[in-house]
Design an enzyme around this catalytic site. Structure first.
Site, short mmCIF file in Angstrom:
data_model
loop_
_atom_site.label_atom_id
_atom_site.label_comp_id
_atom_site.label_asym_id
_atom_site.label_seq_id
_atom_site.Cartn_x
_atom_site.Cartn_y
_atom_site.Cartn_z
N LYS A 266 4.31 -76.92 4.67
CA LYS A 266 3.27 -77.19 5.66
C LYS A 266 2.73 -75.87 6.22
O LYS A 266 1.55 -75.72 6.47
CB LYS A 266 3.90 -78.04 6.78
CG LYS A 266 2.97 -78.42 7.88
CD LYS A 266 3.67 -79.33 8.85
CE LYS A 266 4.22 -78.61 10.06
NZ LYS A 266 3.23 -77.89 10.85
N ARG A 267 3.64 -74.92 6.39
CA ARG A 267 3.22 -73.62 6.94
C ARG A 267 2.25 -72.89 6.01
O ARG A 267 1.35 -72.20 6.47
CB ARG A 267 4.44 -72.74 7.25
CG ARG A 267 4.78 -72.77 8.74
CD ARG A 267 5.99 -71.95 9.06
NE ARG A 267 7.16 -72.53 8.40
CZ ARG A 267 8.03 -71.84 7.66
NH1 ARG A 267 7.87 -70.55 7.49
NH2 ARG A 267 9.07 -72.45 7.12
#
Ligand code: GLU
Length: 526
Positions: A266-267
């Site tokens: 997600k990062r």
């Protein structure tokens, strides 16, 4: 295949669904549909410390958006209900007991402090994080080290305890993965995993095996990150006497960062500016929202298509597939072993292809929703298409026409708003800076005559408007080519959009005249 194919997606509801998770759903779904089987969704929520409010509903909303409907699930019901492991708690204990009685598992009474002490006491340079395994279990408080009488007493006193698997000392456990072929593990490398927790809840390891057995799962497809757990599961299938019914496994390759350097997280999406989750996910604790493919403006068909091609192809150069085509073409053996690099540019290409291929009628509801979400009035009714209302019917006809004109210029749904807003509202800004340098009094006169001619025209059709435009430009000894850009900017606001007379026809006489007048006034004051 003699048994009816039954596959499952078994998510733990801990947050938003990563695109890798949706790809796991998709491969399960495609395999089930190809073989006339059942696709089951089972919620693996036995780790209550990781429970996240709303995560289960989010999973089902995502599946609904993608059109990947389960045959059985907590939401859809089915003959093997309940499909939520937390609701199956009483089922697991007897199997843990069976394993203890047969000597394949044991009770462990160690307190959290005991475990912490073990980690400190046995820590060495070679073994920085000691595990509860064949070497250390002999030094801990469990039914292997305590006498039978002590164990009976501790149990009778209700002393908190867990049940752990007794991993064999030095055995090779193998299985045939449908993607990877033969995979082997040495049991010495694997710790004595907890099977049943002190509160009587099973861990994932016990629950996944028991439920795959009870739910008659024939094939278990899951992410590659579960490969290290496979030896524990295989032994449990054996120890419980169910080997003959063990599902065939496939461990799906990871989805990698665009540069191929590790698993896509997600990062990475936050950092590189693209979605990684299927739909918007709002963390109930922090209130922070992570953007999803849906809200970024992807069509579900495009999202499903691009996921299928992350780690699979049909052996040809074909890239665009409908779900029906995927069902026909899919085979687990053609899934690649290696990780699949995620390429956002390519994802956008898929969406563009799907927008191009879709008809305006197929796109209408979503386009209307996009306009409504962007704050444009009147689009809710266009989306819902209230039957019998002429106003709505007219809006819908207009909407379909606009979509046909602009869809080839749209990559994401939001592009329909940037490319098409001027059809519905007057532009808030006009790029007069692009007209100004070549603006002359003669052109000004031309446009005054043009809007007057437009105002009094009886027929309002692109072709006639263009003729009027040409006649007046000839009378003014101006080249139509020099006048087209100013007219476009007057109607659209900028240097884009489809044919300018078509635009005039669609927005109508009043808006056309108003916009020409408005820009003439702006130019006059510059
Ligand atoms: N509950 C596991 C997960 O969250 C499922 C793994 C499996 O399919 O066995 O991914």
């Amino acid at each position: 295949m003699d048994k009816k194919v039954r596959v499952r997606f078994a998510p733990s509801p801990t947050g938003g669904l990563h695109l890798g998770g949706v790809r796991t759903v998709l491969f399960n779904y495609l395999f089930a549909k190809k073989h006339g089987g059942d696709f089951i969704v089972r919620i693996e929520d036995t780790d209550q410390t990781r429970f996240v409010e709303g995560a289960e509903a989010y999973i089902f909303n995502t599946l609904a958006w993608c059109g990947l409907t389960p045959d059985e699930s907590p939401l859809h019901g089915g003959p093997y209900a309940p499909y939520r492991q937390s609701e199956r708690k009483p089922i697991y204990k007897q199997y843990a007991q069976q394993l203890v009685d047969a000597g394949f598992a044991y009770y462990a009474f160690d307190t959290p402090e005991d475990l912490e002490q073990m980690r400190v006491q046995y820590k060495t340079a070679e073994n920085p994080s000691p595990q509860y395994n064949h070497a250390l279990r002999t030094k801990m408080r469990n039914s292997l080290t305590l006498s039978a009488a002590e164990v009976t007493e501790l149990l009778a006193d209700g002393t908190p305890h867990v049940v752990r698997i007794k991993m064999p000392l030095d055995e090779t456990v193998s299985f045939t993965d449908m993607i990877r072929g033969e995979v082997s593990f040495n049991t010495a490398q694997v710790d004595d995993k907890v099977l049943l927790k002190a509160d009587g809840m099973p861990t994932y390891h016990l629950a996944v095996v028991v439920d795959d057995y009870l739910m008659k799962i024939t094939h278990a497809f899951r992410g590659e990150e579960w490969l290290p757990s496979a030896p524990v599961h295989i032994l449990l299938w054996q120890y419980l006497g169910w080997s003959a019914d063990m599902p065939q496994w496939a461990h799906l390759p990871l989805i990698l960062k665009p540069d191929g350097n590790g698993k896509l997280s997600k990062r990475d999406g936050d950092r590189l500016g693209f979605p990684v989750f299927a739909m918007d996910w709002t963390d109930p604790k922090t209130g922070e929202t992570t953007i999803g493919f849906k809200e970024r403006g992807f069509l579900p068909q495009a999202f499903v298509n691009l996921l299928a091609l992350l780690g699979w192809n049909d052996g040809t150069d074909n890239e665009v597939f409908t779900i029906e085509e995927l069902i026909t073409a899919f085979s687990m053996e053609r899934v690649h072993k290696g990780g699949a690099k995620f390429n956002y540019e390519k994802a956008l290409w898929y969406n563009q292809e799907w927008i191009k291929r879709a008809t305006s009628a197929q796109l209408a509801d979503q386009v209307a929703e996009t306009f409504a979400a962007a704050g444009f009035a009147g689009f809710d009714s266009a989306a819902n298409g209230v039957a019998g209302s002429n106003a709505v019917a007219a809006d819908r006809v207009l909407l379909l026409r606009v979509i046909d004109l602009i869809k080839d210029r749209c990559t994401l749904m939001a592009d329909f708003v940037t490319q098409g807003a001027f059809f519905f509202v007057s532009p808030s800004e006009f790029d007069t800076a692009s007209i100004q340098p070549k603006w002359t009094e003669q052109k000004n006169m031309f446009f005054i005559e043009l809007f007057k001619a437009f105002e009094s025209s009886i027929v309002w059709e692109a072709h006639d408007l263009e003729n009027t435009f040409k006649e007046i430009s000839a009378a003014h000894h101006l080249k139509p080519g020099e006048l087209m850009l100013p007219l476009r900017i007057m109607l659209v606001g900028g240097k884009f959009g489809p044919g300018v007379f078509e635009i005039a026809e669609i927005i109508g006489k009043q808006a056309t005249v108003n916009r020409i007048q408005k820009v003439l006034r702006i130019l006059e004051h510059q």
